[in-house]
Write a protein that holds these residues in place. Structure first.
Motif, short mmCIF file in Angstrom:
data_model
loop_
_atom_site.label_atom_id
_atom_site.label_comp_id
_atom_site.label_asym_id
_atom_site.label_seq_id
_atom_site.Cartn_x
_atom_site.Cartn_y
_atom_site.Cartn_z
N ARG A 5 -4.43 -35.15 -48.66
CA ARG A 5 -5.88 -35.12 -48.45
C ARG A 5 -6.66 -35.23 -49.76
O ARG A 5 -7.75 -35.74 -49.77
CB ARG A 5 -6.27 -33.84 -47.74
N GLU A 6 -6.13 -34.72 -50.83
CA GLU A 6 -6.82 -34.72 -52.12
C GLU A 6 -5.80 -34.96 -53.22
O GLU A 6 -4.64 -34.58 -53.09
CB GLU A 6 -7.51 -33.37 -52.38
N MET A 7 -6.27 -35.54 -54.33
CA MET A 7 -5.43 -35.68 -55.52
C MET A 7 -6.18 -35.11 -56.70
O MET A 7 -7.39 -35.26 -56.81
CB MET A 7 -5.07 -37.14 -55.76
N MET A 8 -5.46 -34.47 -57.59
CA MET A 8 -6.06 -33.87 -58.77
C MET A 8 -6.04 -34.81 -59.97
O MET A 8 -6.58 -34.51 -61.01
CB MET A 8 -5.36 -32.56 -59.12
N THR A 9 -5.38 -35.94 -59.81
CA THR A 9 -5.32 -36.95 -60.86
C THR A 9 -5.64 -38.30 -60.22
O THR A 9 -5.77 -38.42 -59.01
CB THR A 9 -3.91 -37.02 -61.49
N VAL A 27 2.91 -28.32 -70.27
CA VAL A 27 2.08 -27.53 -69.37
C VAL A 27 0.72 -28.21 -69.26
O VAL A 27 0.10 -28.53 -70.28
CB VAL A 27 1.90 -26.08 -69.90
N ARG A 28 0.29 -28.43 -68.04
CA ARG A 28 -1.03 -29.00 -67.78
C ARG A 28 -1.70 -28.12 -66.73
O ARG A 28 -1.04 -27.63 -65.82
CB ARG A 28 -0.92 -30.43 -67.23
N ASN A 29 -2.97 -27.92 -66.86
CA ASN A 29 -3.72 -27.11 -65.90
C ASN A 29 -4.70 -27.99 -65.15
O ASN A 29 -5.39 -28.81 -65.75
CB ASN A 29 -4.49 -25.99 -66.62
N TYR A 30 -4.77 -27.80 -63.84
CA TYR A 30 -5.68 -28.52 -62.98
C TYR A 30 -6.33 -27.51 -62.03
O TYR A 30 -5.75 -26.47 -61.73
CB TYR A 30 -4.94 -29.58 -62.14
N SER A 31 -7.51 -27.82 -61.57
CA SER A 31 -8.14 -26.95 -60.57
C SER A 31 -8.88 -27.81 -59.56
O SER A 31 -9.30 -28.94 -59.85
CB SER A 31 -9.09 -25.96 -61.23
N ILE A 32 -9.03 -27.27 -58.37
CA ILE A 32 -9.74 -27.94 -57.29
C ILE A 32 -10.32 -26.85 -56.39
O ILE A 32 -9.73 -25.78 -56.25
CB ILE A 32 -8.80 -28.89 -56.51
N VAL A 45 0.39 -27.39 -52.88
CA VAL A 45 0.24 -28.28 -54.03
C VAL A 45 1.62 -28.86 -54.31
O VAL A 45 2.60 -28.13 -54.38
CB VAL A 45 -0.28 -27.51 -55.27
N VAL A 46 1.67 -30.17 -54.44
CA VAL A 46 2.93 -30.85 -54.74
C VAL A 46 2.76 -31.59 -56.06
O VAL A 46 1.80 -32.34 -56.24
CB VAL A 46 3.32 -31.85 -53.62
N HIS A 62 8.07 -30.48 -57.11
CA HIS A 62 7.95 -29.07 -56.77
C HIS A 62 6.75 -28.87 -55.86
O HIS A 62 5.70 -29.45 -56.09
CB HIS A 62 7.82 -28.22 -58.03
N GLU A 63 6.91 -28.03 -54.83
CA GLU A 63 5.83 -27.72 -53.90
C GLU A 63 5.56 -26.22 -53.92
O GLU A 63 6.50 -25.42 -53.91
CB GLU A 63 6.23 -28.14 -52.48
N VAL A 64 4.30 -25.86 -53.95
CA VAL A 64 3.90 -24.45 -53.94
C VAL A 64 2.82 -24.27 -52.87
O VAL A 64 1.84 -25.00 -52.84
CB VAL A 64 3.34 -24.00 -55.31
N LYS A 65 3.03 -23.30 -51.97
CA LYS A 65 2.04 -22.98 -50.95
C LYS A 65 0.84 -22.30 -51.62
O LYS A 65 0.99 -21.57 -52.59
CB LYS A 65 2.62 -22.04 -49.89
N ILE A 66 -0.34 -22.54 -51.09
CA ILE A 66 -1.55 -21.90 -51.59
C ILE A 66 -1.69 -20.55 -50.91
O ILE A 66 -1.54 -20.43 -49.70
CB ILE A 66 -2.79 -22.77 -51.32
N GLU A 67 -1.94 -19.53 -51.71
CA GLU A 67 -2.14 -18.17 -51.18
C GLU A 67 -3.61 -17.89 -51.06
O GLU A 67 -4.39 -18.29 -51.91
CB GLU A 67 -1.49 -17.14 -52.11
N GLU A 68 -3.98 -17.19 -50.01
CA GLU A 68 -5.40 -16.83 -49.83
C GLU A 68 -5.72 -15.56 -50.56
O GLU A 68 -4.96 -14.73 -50.83
CB GLU A 68 -5.71 -16.66 -48.35
#
Length: 68
Positions: A5-9, A27-32, A45-46, A62-68
């Motif tokens: 649905r969205e891309m950070m790059t 190490v790179r940092n991204y936010s959305i 996030v993949v 690597h895939e990480v689930k988003i925590e609320e």
């Protein structure tokens, strides 16, 4: 069931320009900000690293689930 649905790059990602050897870390940092109609607990996030060029062979993912 999975939808991108969205891309950070940009669609072709961010190039790693510096030479690397085994054990190196970048190490790179991204936010959305998720739109309000997204359910965070159902999102992930993949990230992946590929060789680029013609083959686009994926070296690591690597895939990480988003925590609320």
């Amino acid at each position: 069931k999975h939808v991108l649905r969205e891309m950070m790059t940009a669609y072709d990602g961010n190039q790693i320009g510096e030479p690397m050897v085994a054990g190196d870390e970048i190490v790179r940092n991204y936010s959305i900000t998720l739109p309000e109609d997204y359910i965070a607990s159902k999102c992930s996030v993949v990230a992946f690293v590929n060789l680029g060029g013609d083959t686009k062979e994926v070296l690591q993912a690597h895939e990480v689930k988003i925590e609320e």
